[in-house]
Design a protein around this motif. Structure first.
Motif, PDB file in Angstrom:
ATOM      1  N   SER A 174     -43.052  16.394 -12.989  1.00  0.00           N
ATOM      2  CA  SER A 174     -43.613  17.745 -12.970  1.00  0.00           C
ATOM      3  C   SER A 174     -42.656  18.709 -12.273  1.00  0.00           C
ATOM      4  O   SER A 174     -42.597  19.887 -12.603  1.00  0.00           O
ATOM      5  N   SER A 175     -41.886  18.210 -11.315  1.00  0.00           N
ATOM      6  CA  SER A 175     -40.891  19.028 -10.624  1.00  0.00           C
ATOM      7  C   SER A 175     -39.598  19.076 -11.442  1.00  0.00           C
ATOM      8  O   SER A 175     -39.025  18.032 -11.771  1.00  0.00           O
ATOM      9  N   VAL A 176     -39.152  20.279 -11.761  1.00  0.00           N
ATOM     10  CA  VAL A 176     -37.918  20.452 -12.511  1.00  0.00           C
ATOM     11  C   VAL A 176     -36.721  19.963 -11.701  1.00  0.00           C
ATOM     12  O   VAL A 176     -35.835  19.276 -12.219  1.00  0.00           O
ATOM     13  N   LYS A 177     -36.695  20.289 -10.430  1.00  0.00           N
ATOM     14  CA  LYS A 177     -35.590  19.834  -9.574  1.00  0.00           C
ATOM     15  C   LYS A 177     -35.534  18.314  -9.534  1.00  0.00           C
ATOM     16  O   LYS A 177     -34.456  17.711  -9.625  1.00  0.00           O
ATOM     17  N   GLU A 178     -36.679  17.700  -9.411  1.00  0.00           N
ATOM     18  CA  GLU A 178     -36.745  16.238  -9.386  1.00  0.00           C
ATOM     19  C   GLU A 178     -36.310  15.652 -10.727  1.00  0.00           C
ATOM     20  O   GLU A 178     -35.598  14.648 -10.779  1.00  0.00           O
ATOM     21  N   ALA A 179     -36.707  16.282 -11.826  1.00  0.00           N
ATOM     22  CA  ALA A 179     -36.326  15.798 -13.158  1.00  0.00           C
ATOM     23  C   ALA A 179     -34.810  15.818 -13.328  1.00  0.00           C
ATOM     24  O   ALA A 179     -34.216  14.837 -13.797  1.00  0.00           O
ATOM     25  N   PHE A 180     -34.170  16.906 -12.945  1.00  0.00           N
ATOM     26  CA  PHE A 180     -32.714  16.981 -13.050  1.00  0.00           C
ATOM     27  C   PHE A 180     -32.044  15.993 -12.092  1.00  0.00           C
ATOM     28  O   PHE A 180     -31.045  15.369 -12.449  1.00  0.00           O
ATOM     29  N   LEU A 234     -27.221  28.924 -16.639  1.00  0.00           N
ATOM     30  CA  LEU A 234     -27.332  27.760 -15.768  1.00  0.00           C
ATOM     31  C   LEU A 234     -27.385  26.475 -16.594  1.00  0.00           C
ATOM     32  O   LEU A 234     -26.727  25.483 -16.239  1.00  0.00           O
ATOM     33  N   ALA A 235     -28.110  26.491 -17.686  1.00  0.00           N
ATOM     34  CA  ALA A 235     -28.177  25.311 -18.556  1.00  0.00           C
ATOM     35  C   ALA A 235     -26.796  24.950 -19.081  1.00  0.00           C
ATOM     36  O   ALA A 235     -26.397  23.774 -19.078  1.00  0.00           O
ATOM     37  N   GLN A 236     -26.049  25.953 -19.520  1.00  0.00           N
ATOM     38  CA  GLN A 236     -24.698  25.703 -20.024  1.00  0.00           C
ATOM     39  C   GLN A 236     -23.790  25.162 -18.925  1.00  0.00           C
ATOM     40  O   GLN A 236     -22.987  24.256 -19.154  1.00  0.00           O
ATOM     41  N   THR A 237     -23.941  25.689 -17.726  1.00  0.00           N
ATOM     42  CA  THR A 237     -23.156  25.208 -16.585  1.00  0.00           C
ATOM     43  C   THR A 237     -23.491  23.756 -16.274  1.00  0.00           C
ATOM     44  O   THR A 237     -22.595  22.950 -15.980  1.00  0.00           O
ATOM     45  N   SER A 270     -27.612  21.726  -6.503  1.00  0.00           N
ATOM     46  CA  SER A 270     -27.956  22.842  -5.595  1.00  0.00           C
ATOM     47  C   SER A 270     -27.977  24.174  -6.352  1.00  0.00           C
ATOM     48  O   SER A 270     -28.465  25.177  -5.826  1.00  0.00           O
ATOM     49  N   LEU A 271     -27.478  24.196  -7.575  1.00  0.00           N
ATOM     50  CA  LEU A 271     -27.554  25.415  -8.398  1.00  0.00           C
ATOM     51  C   LEU A 271     -28.991  25.726  -8.803  1.00  0.00           C
ATOM     52  O   LEU A 271     -29.315  26.850  -9.192  1.00  0.00           O
ATOM     53  N   LEU A 272     -29.854  24.706  -8.748  1.00  0.00           N
ATOM     54  CA  LEU A 272     -31.262  24.882  -9.112  1.00  0.00           C
ATOM     55  C   LEU A 272     -32.023  25.398  -7.899  1.00  0.00           C
ATOM     56  O   LEU A 272     -32.587  24.629  -7.121  1.00  0.00           O
ATOM     57  N   VAL A 273     -32.029  26.700  -7.726  1.00  0.00           N
ATOM     58  CA  VAL A 273     -32.685  27.310  -6.546  1.00  0.00           C
ATOM     59  C   VAL A 273     -33.939  28.069  -6.934  1.00  0.00           C
ATOM     60  O   VAL A 273     -34.130  28.459  -8.039  1.00  0.00           O
TER      61      VAL A 273
END
Length: 193
Positions: free
Chosen positions: A78-84, A157-160, A190-193
């Motif tokens: 459910s957490s996007v940060k956790e998924a990545f 950000l996705a492309q990066t 860390s880009l996922l802020v």
């Protein structure tokens, strides 16, 4: 009347994909392929065409499977940060976990064949773009839920992240120190802020 095929094409294609993934296009001979696939050369030609056509079919099979895998990984939390985090750490663990150092079949193809062959340039670029869309959708989900900043530019950000993933995967072929890779992944995430 046409003869029925005496082998399972999907299993044969899976075997070819595994061999190409392990050895690459140039290092894989027709004898290697027929032995691994359990078929004779005439059957290979009749079912798949030549080596290049077989490689293309194997790459297409891989990219479909890989896209499904990535989508499932990114939707598994459910957490996007956790998924990545789970996804990127899984990529690293696959390389350092004691198995063979194959990397990503699509990225291997991008490095080996895309600069010299338009078909493989297009196929690998399409997969990169598809991964970028998957990443963007996931980032947008994080923005919508408030987990990620509304000021993020989801597409950029996705492309990066895709560029970072490709660079990371290629770099791991030379087996740098694990801490070097882990520190890089931490900074990427860390880009996922």
């Amino acid at each position: 009347m046409a003869r029925l095929r005496e082998f399972d094409e999907d299993k044969a294609l899976e075997a070819a994909m595994q061999l190409f993934w392990e050895k690459g296009f140039e290092a894989t001979s027709l004898s290697d392929l027929t032995a691994k696939m359990g078929i004779q050369r005439p059957s290979l030609y009749a079912a798949f065409g030549g080596k290049k056509e077989l490689f293309e079919a194997a790459l297409r099979k891989y990219t479909r499977s890989h896209a499904t895998y990535v989508r499932a990984k990114l939707q598994s939390r459910s957490s996007v940060k956790e998924a990545f985090r789970v996804y990127f750490e899984g990529v690293v663990e696959a390389e350092y976990g004691g198995g063979c150092n194959r990397g990503c079949f699509c990225i291997n193809t991008m490095v080996e064949l895309a600069p010299h062959n338009e078909i493989f340039e297009i196929l690998t670029r399409e997969h990169q773009m598809y991964l970028s869309v998957l990443f963007q959708e996931t980032i947008e989900r994080g923005i919508q839920t408030g987990e990620l900043s509304k000021d993020l530019h989801a597409k950029a950000l996705a492309q990066t992240l895709v560029v970072s993933l490709i660079g990371l995967t290629v770099m791991m072929k030379s087996r740098p120190e694990r801490s070097f890779v882990d520190n890089s992944v931490s900074l990427i995430l860390s880009l996922l802020v």
